[in-house]
Motif scaffolding. Sequence first.
Motif, PDB file in Angstrom:
ATOM      1  N   SER A   1      -1.742   3.481  -9.420  1.00  0.00           N
ATOM      2  CA  SER A   1      -0.269   4.135  -9.372  1.00  0.00           C
ATOM      3  C   SER A   1       0.404   4.063 -10.518  1.00  0.00           C
ATOM      4  CB  SER A   1       0.473   3.731  -8.173  1.00  0.00           C
ATOM      5  OG  SER A   1       1.794   4.149  -8.198  1.00  0.00           O
TER       6      SER A   1
ATOM      7  N   PRO B   1       0.638  -1.369  -0.018  1.00  0.00           N
ATOM      8  CA  PRO B   1      -0.036  -0.193  -0.044  1.00  0.00           C
ATOM      9  C   PRO B   1       0.850   1.114   0.027  1.00  0.00           C
ATOM     10  CG  PRO B   1      -0.131  -1.107   2.136  1.00  0.00           C
ATOM     11  CD  PRO B   1       0.809  -1.997   1.470  1.00  0.00           C
ATOM     12  N   GLY B   2       0.460   2.261  -0.867  1.00  0.00           N
ATOM     13  CA  GLY B   2       1.388   3.589  -0.854  1.00  0.00           C
ATOM     14  C   GLY B   2       2.572   3.493  -1.571  1.00  0.00           C
ATOM     15  N   PHE B   3       2.805   2.325  -2.366  1.00  0.00           N
ATOM     16  CA  PHE B   3       3.966   2.356  -2.934  1.00  0.00           C
ATOM     17  C   PHE B   3       3.790   2.961  -4.334  1.00  0.00           C
ATOM     18  CE2 PHE B   3       7.337   0.709  -5.630  1.00  0.00           C
ATOM     19  CZ  PHE B   3       8.164   0.548  -5.165  1.00  0.00           C
ATOM     20  N   SER B   4       4.753   3.875  -4.646  1.00  0.00           N
ATOM     21  CA  SER B   4       4.814   4.629  -5.837  1.00  0.00           C
ATOM     22  C   SER B   4       5.542   4.057  -6.965  1.00  0.00           C
ATOM     23  CB  SER B   4       5.406   5.875  -5.737  1.00  0.00           C
ATOM     24  OG  SER B   4       4.696   6.819  -4.874  1.00  0.00           O
TER      25      SER B   4
ATOM     26  N   ARG C   1     -10.976   7.558  -5.424  1.00  0.00           N
ATOM     27  CA  ARG C   1     -10.940   6.061  -5.087  1.00  0.00           C
ATOM     28  C   ARG C   1     -12.115   5.230  -5.774  1.00  0.00           C
ATOM     29  NH1 ARG C   1      -7.494   2.881  -2.877  1.00  0.00           N
ATOM     30  NH2 ARG C   1      -8.109   0.689  -2.320  1.00  0.00           N
TER      31      ARG C   1
ATOM     32  N   LYS D   1      -7.587   9.188  -9.556  1.00  0.00           N
ATOM     33  CA  LYS D   1      -7.043   9.353  -7.880  1.00  0.00           C
ATOM     34  C   LYS D   1      -8.257   9.465  -7.168  1.00  0.00           C
ATOM     35  CE  LYS D   1      -2.774  11.336  -9.746  1.00  0.00           C
ATOM     36  NZ  LYS D   1      -1.981  12.686  -9.753  1.00  0.00           N
TER      37      LYS D   1
ATOM     38  N   GLY E   1      -4.087  -5.083  -2.776  1.00  0.00           N
ATOM     39  CA  GLY E   1      -3.250  -4.084  -3.245  1.00  0.00           C
ATOM     40  C   GLY E   1      -3.090  -3.808  -4.645  1.00  0.00           C
TER      41      GLY E   1
ATOM     42  N   ASP F   1      -4.537  -0.411  -5.991  1.00  0.00           N
ATOM     43  CA  ASP F   1      -3.601   0.548  -5.528  1.00  0.00           C
ATOM     44  C   ASP F   1      -2.577   0.550  -6.839  1.00  0.00           C
ATOM     45  OD1 ASP F   1      -5.223   1.737  -3.654  1.00  0.00           O
ATOM     46  OD2 ASP F   1      -3.995   0.532  -2.117  1.00  0.00           O
TER      47      ASP F   1
END
Length: 368
Positions: free
Chosen positions: A282, A136-139, A226, A224, A275, A278
């Motif tokens: 991304s 989660p949150g990985f770019s 959700r 972006k 995940g 996301d």
Amino acid sequence: MRALTWTGLSPPPLPAMVAGMTMTSKMVALRRMNLRKDRVSVSATAVSSGGGVVEAVELAEIGEKSKKWKWKGEYSINYFVKSSPEEVTPASQTVLLVHGFGASIPHWRRNINALSKHHTVYAIDLLGFGASEKPPGFSYTMESWAELILNFLEEVVQKPTVLIGNSVGSLACVIAASEESQRDLVRGLVLLNCAGGMNNKAVFDDWRIKLLMPLLLLIDFLLKQRGIASALFNRVKDRHDSENLKNILTNVYGNKDNVDDTLVEIIAGPANSEGALDAFVSILTGPPGPNPITLIPEITKPVLVLWGDQDGLTPLDGPVGKYFTSLPGQLPNFNLYVLEGVGHCPQDDRPDLVHERLLPWLAQLSST
């Protein structure tokens, strides 16, 4: 005229995905490359491949024999290895297979056995795909995937390796090869319909993308949000709509016989893992990454490019396709063959044609 719809095998044409529209690409000025006379017979017994039969690895075998590696001591990366059952010769190579956007290790199921007869074969699920972790949150960036590949070669493979990639996987291999410096990790490159970037924002020189750029930026904004992104993603991965996904895939493959239920499972299955949404957002909204046109001149290792001439996602008349077809004769380390009647994923579309070019090229590397 060829209608384009996203399959999950390359960065999707976003307007088509969001609005249900189709984008047309007129294939013009296709440069035909003369095919060399040499042929390699690949013995096989299992799966029809248009012009031949190849032996495919079962998905169950890939799942049961896959291993895990901790990238940077934190992220779980799924990989598969199959060593040559025959005696290793001076012509034997170590190869790493790198899939495209939305795909995974099983997308190479029709190639692993043919390659492993004389070579050691590794295949990897890039971070965010397949059975690898989707943090989660990985770019996600092209550079991070290239770094992952180089670290995998250093820590797991530990010998000079031929990188073989499709679409976005090809571009990750190009970046890795351009950044390896003096580490001698990369023995050579094989690029199958190389992508121009992580998403469509990369191809600024294509009039089709310029025309759609305002819409692409709007879609970036919408993805972006959700709720919107989740609704679109659920539509893409819906297993109950497998026939629709299969119909979409037939637009990407030249050999319609290879668009089967197994392929649908390969594309749709990993999308249900935690995940995945996301990662999807991304990748589609992130930076496109380096353009292969700027990187190829920096690579001195042998390069083989195979390009399906029916690819509407990265067409031969697009900026990247035109660049690659201009290189034979200019760079001594560069060879390119256009595969007639083949789409965006040659290794699965017509593996027999890929093996005819790939296997002799690998054998010849020992003398270079």
